[in-house]
Design a protein around this motif. Structure first.
Motif, PDB file in Angstrom:
ATOM      1  N   ARG A  94      -9.667  -1.274  11.605  1.00  0.00           N
ATOM      2  CA  ARG A  94      -9.286  -2.799  11.526  1.00  0.00           C
ATOM      3  C   ARG A  94      -8.157  -3.239  11.985  1.00  0.00           C
ATOM      4  O   ARG A  94      -7.939  -4.068  12.546  1.00  0.00           O
ATOM      5  CB  ARG A  94      -9.428  -3.240   9.952  1.00  0.00           C
ATOM      6  CG  ARG A  94     -10.890  -3.188   9.278  1.00  0.00           C
ATOM      7  CD  ARG A  94     -11.169  -4.185   8.043  1.00  0.00           C
ATOM      8  NE  ARG A  94     -10.178  -4.137   7.149  1.00  0.00           N
ATOM      9  CZ  ARG A  94     -10.002  -3.107   6.199  1.00  0.00           C
ATOM     10  NH1 ARG A  94     -11.327  -2.231   6.070  1.00  0.00           N
ATOM     11  NH2 ARG A  94      -9.194  -2.847   5.255  1.00  0.00           N
ATOM     12  N   LEU A 110       0.821  -1.423  -0.057  1.00  0.00           N
ATOM     13  CA  LEU A 110       0.030  -0.028  -0.045  1.00  0.00           C
ATOM     14  C   LEU A 110       0.828   1.220   0.085  1.00  0.00           C
ATOM     15  O   LEU A 110       0.535   2.551  -0.227  1.00  0.00           O
ATOM     16  CB  LEU A 110      -0.981  -0.074   1.021  1.00  0.00           C
ATOM     17  CG  LEU A 110      -2.106  -1.223   1.199  1.00  0.00           C
ATOM     18  CD1 LEU A 110      -2.617  -0.954   2.559  1.00  0.00           C
ATOM     19  CD2 LEU A 110      -2.954  -1.050  -0.033  1.00  0.00           C
ATOM     20  N   LEU A 143      -0.685   6.083   8.933  1.00  0.00           N
ATOM     21  CA  LEU A 143      -0.925   5.568   7.756  1.00  0.00           C
ATOM     22  C   LEU A 143      -0.898   7.005   6.941  1.00  0.00           C
ATOM     23  O   LEU A 143      -0.433   7.268   5.742  1.00  0.00           O
ATOM     24  CB  LEU A 143      -2.226   5.185   7.394  1.00  0.00           C
ATOM     25  CG  LEU A 143      -2.455   3.521   8.036  1.00  0.00           C
ATOM     26  CD1 LEU A 143      -3.814   2.952   7.922  1.00  0.00           C
ATOM     27  CD2 LEU A 143      -1.414   2.716   7.237  1.00  0.00           C
ATOM     28  N   TRP A 162      -4.350   5.507  12.114  1.00  0.00           N
ATOM     29  CA  TRP A 162      -4.854   6.696  11.139  1.00  0.00           C
ATOM     30  C   TRP A 162      -3.585   7.472  10.832  1.00  0.00           C
ATOM     31  O   TRP A 162      -3.223   7.845   9.879  1.00  0.00           O
ATOM     32  CB  TRP A 162      -6.109   6.993  11.574  1.00  0.00           C
ATOM     33  CG  TRP A 162      -6.502   8.422  11.037  1.00  0.00           C
ATOM     34  CD1 TRP A 162      -6.557   9.645  11.485  1.00  0.00           C
ATOM     35  CD2 TRP A 162      -6.983   8.475   9.645  1.00  0.00           C
ATOM     36  NE1 TRP A 162      -6.956  10.612  10.681  1.00  0.00           N
ATOM     37  CE2 TRP A 162      -7.430   9.948   9.521  1.00  0.00           C
ATOM     38  CE3 TRP A 162      -7.230   7.702   8.685  1.00  0.00           C
ATOM     39  CZ2 TRP A 162      -7.787  10.551   8.286  1.00  0.00           C
ATOM     40  CZ3 TRP A 162      -7.724   8.119   7.456  1.00  0.00           C
ATOM     41  CH2 TRP A 162      -8.217   9.485   7.391  1.00  0.00           C
ATOM     42  N   ILE A 191      -1.767   7.405   2.929  1.00  0.00           N
ATOM     43  CA  ILE A 191      -2.884   6.511   3.057  1.00  0.00           C
ATOM     44  C   ILE A 191      -3.869   6.854   3.936  1.00  0.00           C
ATOM     45  O   ILE A 191      -4.075   6.887   5.229  1.00  0.00           O
ATOM     46  CB  ILE A 191      -2.417   5.027   3.241  1.00  0.00           C
ATOM     47  CG1 ILE A 191      -1.069   4.392   2.849  1.00  0.00           C
ATOM     48  CG2 ILE A 191      -3.398   3.932   3.387  1.00  0.00           C
ATOM     49  CD1 ILE A 191      -0.518   3.216   3.272  1.00  0.00           C
ATOM     50  N   ALA A 192      -5.028   7.374   3.272  1.00  0.00           N
ATOM     51  CA  ALA A 192      -5.927   8.086   3.886  1.00  0.00           C
ATOM     52  C   ALA A 192      -7.354   7.221   4.074  1.00  0.00           C
ATOM     53  O   ALA A 192      -8.342   7.243   3.187  1.00  0.00           O
ATOM     54  CB  ALA A 192      -6.631   9.268   3.337  1.00  0.00           C
ATOM     55  N   ASP A 193      -7.322   6.022   4.729  1.00  0.00           N
ATOM     56  CA  ASP A 193      -8.137   4.722   4.701  1.00  0.00           C
ATOM     57  C   ASP A 193      -8.631   4.846   6.210  1.00  0.00           C
ATOM     58  O   ASP A 193      -8.089   3.987   7.046  1.00  0.00           O
ATOM     59  CB  ASP A 193      -7.349   3.568   4.188  1.00  0.00           C
ATOM     60  CG  ASP A 193      -8.694   2.715   3.872  1.00  0.00           C
ATOM     61  OD1 ASP A 193      -9.489   2.719   4.686  1.00  0.00           O
ATOM     62  OD2 ASP A 193      -8.213   1.834   3.173  1.00  0.00           O
ATOM     63  N   GLU A 194      -9.559   5.422   6.690  1.00  0.00           N
ATOM     64  CA  GLU A 194     -10.060   5.309   8.183  1.00  0.00           C
ATOM     65  C   GLU A 194     -10.520   3.882   8.294  1.00  0.00           C
ATOM     66  O   GLU A 194     -10.092   3.349   9.588  1.00  0.00           O
ATOM     67  CB  GLU A 194     -11.179   6.196   8.328  1.00  0.00           C
ATOM     68  CG  GLU A 194     -11.536   6.337   9.891  1.00  0.00           C
ATOM     69  CD  GLU A 194     -12.508   7.323  10.240  1.00  0.00           C
ATOM     70  OE1 GLU A 194     -13.495   6.983  10.956  1.00  0.00           O
ATOM     71  OE2 GLU A 194     -12.636   8.150   9.756  1.00  0.00           O
ATOM     72  N   ALA A 195     -11.105   2.983   7.407  1.00  0.00           N
ATOM     73  CA  ALA A 195     -11.578   1.972   7.561  1.00  0.00           C
ATOM     74  C   ALA A 195     -10.329   0.958   7.981  1.00  0.00           C
ATOM     75  O   ALA A 195     -10.441  -0.022   8.674  1.00  0.00           O
ATOM     76  CB  ALA A 195     -12.268   1.306   6.544  1.00  0.00           C
ATOM     77  N   LEU A 196      -9.312   0.930   7.258  1.00  0.00           N
ATOM     78  CA  LEU A 196      -8.083   0.203   7.427  1.00  0.00           C
ATOM     79  C   LEU A 196      -7.377   0.669   8.686  1.00  0.00           C
ATOM     80  O   LEU A 196      -7.271  -0.216   9.537  1.00  0.00           O
ATOM     81  CB  LEU A 196      -7.060   0.617   6.060  1.00  0.00           C
ATOM     82  CG  LEU A 196      -5.584  -0.114   6.578  1.00  0.00           C
ATOM     83  CD1 LEU A 196      -5.992  -1.545   6.349  1.00  0.00           C
ATOM     84  CD2 LEU A 196      -4.623   0.327   5.410  1.00  0.00           C
ATOM     85  N   TRP A 227      -7.720   3.363  17.542  1.00  0.00           N
ATOM     86  CA  TRP A 227      -7.700   3.414  15.946  1.00  0.00           C
ATOM     87  C   TRP A 227      -6.808   4.751  15.291  1.00  0.00           C
ATOM     88  O   TRP A 227      -6.266   4.798  14.395  1.00  0.00           O
ATOM     89  CB  TRP A 227      -8.752   3.525  15.194  1.00  0.00           C
ATOM     90  CG  TRP A 227      -9.827   4.507  15.451  1.00  0.00           C
ATOM     91  CD1 TRP A 227     -10.759   4.640  16.529  1.00  0.00           C
ATOM     92  CD2 TRP A 227      -9.795   5.747  14.593  1.00  0.00           C
ATOM     93  NE1 TRP A 227     -11.286   5.951  16.125  1.00  0.00           N
ATOM     94  CE2 TRP A 227     -10.789   6.532  15.245  1.00  0.00           C
ATOM     95  CE3 TRP A 227      -9.290   6.164  13.545  1.00  0.00           C
ATOM     96  CZ2 TRP A 227     -11.120   7.676  14.469  1.00  0.00           C
ATOM     97  CZ3 TRP A 227      -9.478   7.180  12.765  1.00  0.00           C
ATOM     98  CH2 TRP A 227     -10.502   8.027  13.336  1.00  0.00           C
TER      99      TRP A 227
END
Length: 231
Positions: free
Chosen positions: A92, A37, A79, A76, A84-89, A72
């Motif tokens: 998780r 990623l 990332l 965040w 990598i702006a993916d809050e869901a990732l 989380w």
């Protein structure tokens, strides 16, 4: 015996948080394919995560953020450093970290030997930790430490965080002892040592990497086995 009750910190004192957390993060770095990623190597990820984690924990100790956000947001923010702006990732990954971390078992050298020694001398042993209730009990169980401690006082159960005197007073009351008859063993000068001192307890500082500056603990040790010379 000079002391009637012994209180320990858990993370960074008995349970090797740095080693266990690094191992957990490395497993998840691979499982979540972060290199693919755009995170260039685990060491970069780990150092970036550690910096954000420490800052957010300081805010948590001051009561500025809740634990759910801490769990989380440290991922965040890490990332984001790698675009990598993916809050869901992040959510998780953060949940997976909490699930996996407590199963790690690495302890500081001498932990079991010194706990056996203290238990053999008849000391009631207790824990005072800022860690989360469920997580800390899982760590103790997986590492084989649960049977050593009469009371495990977490910030959740006490409604107070170290270094605030409230958590120490709660622990002393739970143990049925007085501050003058107890000693606190921990690695954090500003959290364990100052907090115990302000609550009227003697303190044993265990952190060979960071000299005691700005505060003078009752005792300073470089190895857990040195507790045999004090207790």
């Amino acid at each position: 015996m000079r002391y009637q009750h012994i209180f320990f910190d858990l993370d960074h004192t008995l349970w090797d948080f740095e080693a266990n957390a690094r191992n957990t993060l490395e497993v998840l770095y691979t499982e979540f394919a972060l290199e693919e990623l755009g995170v260039p190597g685990f060491d970069r990820f780990h150092s970036t995560y550690s910096a954000h984690n420490e800052r957010l924990w300081e805010r948590f100790r001051r009561g500025e953020i809740k634990r759910e956000l801490l769990r989380w947001k440290r991922v965040w923010l890490t990332l984001l450093e790698f675009k990598i702006a993916d809050e869901a990732l992040a959510r998780r990954f953060g949940a997976a970290f909490i699930d996996l971390l407590p199963s790690r078992k690495q302890l500081f050298p001498g932990t079991l030997e010194v706990l056996d020694y203290l238990q053999g001398k008849g000391y009631p042993l207790h824990l005072i930790t800022n860690g989360f209730e469920e997580t800390q009990h899982l760590k103790l169980r997986h590492a084989g430490l649960s049977a050593y401690f009469t009371h495990v006082v977490t910030s959740e159960s006490a409604g107070s965080l170290k270094p605030h005197p409230g958590i120490f007073r709660y622990a002393l009351e739970l143990a049925g002892t007085r501050a003058v008859d107890a000693v606190m063993i921990g690695d954090a000068l500003a959290v364990d040592i100052r907090g115990a001192r302000d609550a009227g307890m003697d303190q044993i500082y265990f952190n060979p990497a960071i000299p005691a500056e700005g505060i003078t603990p009752t005792y300073t040790i470089n190895s857990l086995l040195e507790l045999k010379d004090i207790l």
